[in-house]
Write an enzyme that holds these catalytic residues in place. Structure first.
Site, PDB file in Angstrom:
ATOM      1  CG  ASP A  32       5.233  50.373 -52.413  1.00  0.00           C
ATOM      2  OD1 ASP A  32       4.954  51.582 -52.255  1.00  0.00           O
ATOM      3  OD2 ASP A  32       4.379  49.459 -52.357  1.00  0.00           O
ATOM      4  CE  LYS A  37       2.275  51.907 -55.768  1.00  0.00           C
ATOM      5  NZ  LYS A  37       1.928  52.423 -54.416  1.00  0.00           N
ATOM      6  CB  THR A 123      -1.133  63.034 -43.096  1.00  0.00           C
ATOM      7  OG1 THR A 123      -0.473  63.801 -44.101  1.00  0.00           O
ATOM      8  CG2 THR A 123      -2.023  63.939 -42.261  1.00  0.00           C
ATOM      9  CD  GLU A 150       6.317  66.581 -48.654  1.00  0.00           C
ATOM     10  OE1 GLU A 150       7.391  66.146 -48.205  1.00  0.00           O
ATOM     11  OE2 GLU A 150       6.229  67.629 -49.328  1.00  0.00           O
ATOM     12  CG  LEU A 152       3.895  66.464 -52.106  1.00  0.00           C
ATOM     13  CD1 LEU A 152       2.935  66.065 -53.206  1.00  0.00           C
ATOM     14  CD2 LEU A 152       5.249  65.795 -52.346  1.00  0.00           C
ATOM     15  CE  LYS A 206      -0.557  67.285 -45.152  1.00  0.00           C
ATOM     16  NZ  LYS A 206       0.077  66.189 -45.798  1.00  0.00           N
ATOM     17  N   GLY A 259     -11.732  67.721 -52.926  1.00  0.00           N
ATOM     18  CA  GLY A 259     -11.685  66.263 -52.885  1.00  0.00           C
ATOM     19  C   GLY A 259     -10.240  65.846 -52.800  1.00  0.00           C
ATOM     20  CB  CYS A 262      -4.636  65.450 -48.688  1.00  0.00           C
ATOM     21  SG  CYS A 262      -3.163  64.543 -49.163  1.00  0.00           S
ATOM     22  CE  LYS A 265      -5.285  60.801 -45.998  1.00  0.00           C
ATOM     23  NZ  LYS A 265      -4.183  60.902 -45.112  1.00  0.00           N
TER      24      LYS A 265
END
Ligand code: UDX
Length: 437
Positions: A32, A37, A123, A150, A152, A206, A259, A262, A265
């Site tokens: 990253d 992070k 996505t 994905e 999840l 997706k 909300g 994912c 948007k």
């Protein structure tokens, strides 16, 4: 020798995928650009809340198989790279912002060993993978690209990664499929359905899945509006239609709507992409899904005004819940926080409580009042709004908390509280899509 894996982008999806793949026995390096992070992850601290994930992270770091780095050079030896960077909504317009995907692929293409497979999990709008493959092949002609969406859910991230209800792989050749079959062998052995697709179909699966889920939620919220107008009860209606296996009882919880990072948007980016493809009419209905969803937030505000009056500047409103759903500290496009902010903007004194999302909510809306306990949040309230259905809100001592508020009035924005119990304890109870009793 076992395949070596990388995960590029260690946000929600990437951090989960890295820890889970390591738990399957792979050597995994997570990359990253955010050095803070990476330092947190390397020290065994998760930068967000997800049940069970911090323990898994610590456990996997201790094996020595899992590491995190900011340097792409750490990837030189890797066989399979999972691309997990974010694709947020663009600041201007509905489309997805592909900056992170494109820059990661450009950088990665200089660190690919011969035969390496890049697997997109982010996505993206349909057609992106094909374009990325061109960039990749220009710099690394011996590499290959696949797409593996994905599904999840926050709050169930480990379960959904290690026991997914299906694996979808978009590939352009048999070799890529067999590499992915090898990576996911432990999941195939427990019977996970495997679907091979081409790149555009894998990308579309997706957004189609998320559009369907969003449609189910907005459908039941539209029914809630009609139930309110007709004096009917949407919770009974949802239960009754849900027994039909063709409909199913999941995702029919009426309330303040969807909300998160994912669903909202993704449906917007899907519409924007369909427009570019000349297929905008096919997704016209998603515009309605989006507006039903946003209307649910407005309906709560209308209800509050109706119940306590328009002079909101003289009122104190307690908001229980800030996260976009329980078991998450994510406040991205959170309906609860949006409603709290709108009531604040309308002049009300708004006090917010959430078991996990306080810090994120505070960063987003510093002008709201954040209460460290439910009791503090409820004190002197003219009205209590239940907006995120955390378990602890279903376990409150209703008689005791009644003494804290100015008026015992509760609006259940999630249809998950026990109306009879609240009424028995002396509360006036109002819920979206249910006639008052
Ligand atoms: C979603 C998809 O479920 C997941 O497959 C995809 O990978 C990412 O997007 P997530 O964003 O974690 O996952 O949340 P989800 O559980 O789908 O809930 C989305 C929103 O819908 C939440 O705000 C939730 O409160 C709301 N919701 C859900 C309802 O309002 N009613 C319901 O019946 C279900």
């Amino acid at each position: 020798m076992r395949l070596r894996l990388s995960v590029i982008g260690t946000g929600y999806l990437g951090a989960t995928h890295a820890a889970c793949m390591s738990s399957l026995g792979y050597t995994v390096v997570g990359i990253d650009s955010d050095s803070e992070k990476i330092a947190l992850l390397n020290s065994g601290t998760l930068p967000f809340y997800e049940p069970g994930l911090e323990d898994l992270l610590k456990e996997q770091l201790a094996t020595g198989r899992l590491t995190f780095s900011t340097e792409f050079s750490a990837l030189d030896d890797v066989d399979v790279h999972f691309l997990c960077v974010g694709t947020p909504q663009q600041k201007q317009g509905l489309a997805a912002d592909l900056t992170y995907v494109e820059s990661s692929i450009a950088e990665l293409s200089h660190h690919l060993k011969e035969g390496a497979l890049v697997v997109g999990k982010s996505t993206v709008p349909v057609g992106t993978a094909q374009k990325l493959a061109t960039t990749l092949l220009a710099n690394a002609p011996q590499s290959d690209l696949a797409w593996n969406p994905e599904f999840l859910r926050e709050g169930f991230a480990i379960e959904d990664t290690l026991r997914p209800n299906r694996l979808v792989v978009g590939v352009t050749n048999d070799r890529a499929e067999s590499i992915l079959r090898e990576v996911y062998k432990p999941l195939l052995e427990i019977g996970t359905p495997w679907i091979r697709a081409d790149l555009p179909t894998a990308e579309l699966v997706k957004v189609a899945a998320n559009s369907f889920l969003a449609t189910k939620i907005s459908f039941i919220n539209a029914m809630a509006e009609v139930c309110e107008a007709a004096g009917a009860d949407v919770t009974v209606l949802a239960k009754a239609i849900g027994y039909d296996p063709r409909i199913g009882n999941k995702f029919l919880q009426a309330g303040i709507g969807f909300g998160g990072g994912c669903l909202p948007k993704d449906i917007r980016a899907f519409m924007a992409r369909a427009d570019e493809l000349g297929a905008s009419q096919a997704l016209e209905f998603l515009r309605e899904i989006d507006s039903i969803n946003l209307r649910a937030r407005q309906r709560v505000i209308d209800v509050v005004r109706k119940l306590i009056g328009d002079d909101l500047d003289k009122k104190t409103i307690s908001v229980l819940g800030a996260a976009f759903k329980p078991e998450s500290d994510d406040v991205r496009d959170s309906p609860a926080l949006d409603i709290a902010a709108q009531l604040h903007a309308a002049g009300a004194t708004v006090k917010v409580h959430d078991p996990k999302a306080m810090q994120n909510a505070k960063k987003r809306f510093p002008s709201l009042i954040f209460s460290s306990s439910v009791e503090e949040c409820l004190t002197e309230a003219d009205c209590v709004l239940h907006l995120t259905e955390w378990r602890e809100y279903r376990q409150l001592d209703l008689k005791r908390i009644k003494d804290l508020v100015k008026y015992p009035l509760i609006v259940d924005g999630r249809n998950s509280l026990d109306r009879e119990a609240w009424q028995e304890a002396g509360w006036k109870f109002h819920a979206l899509g249910r006639a008052d009793t």
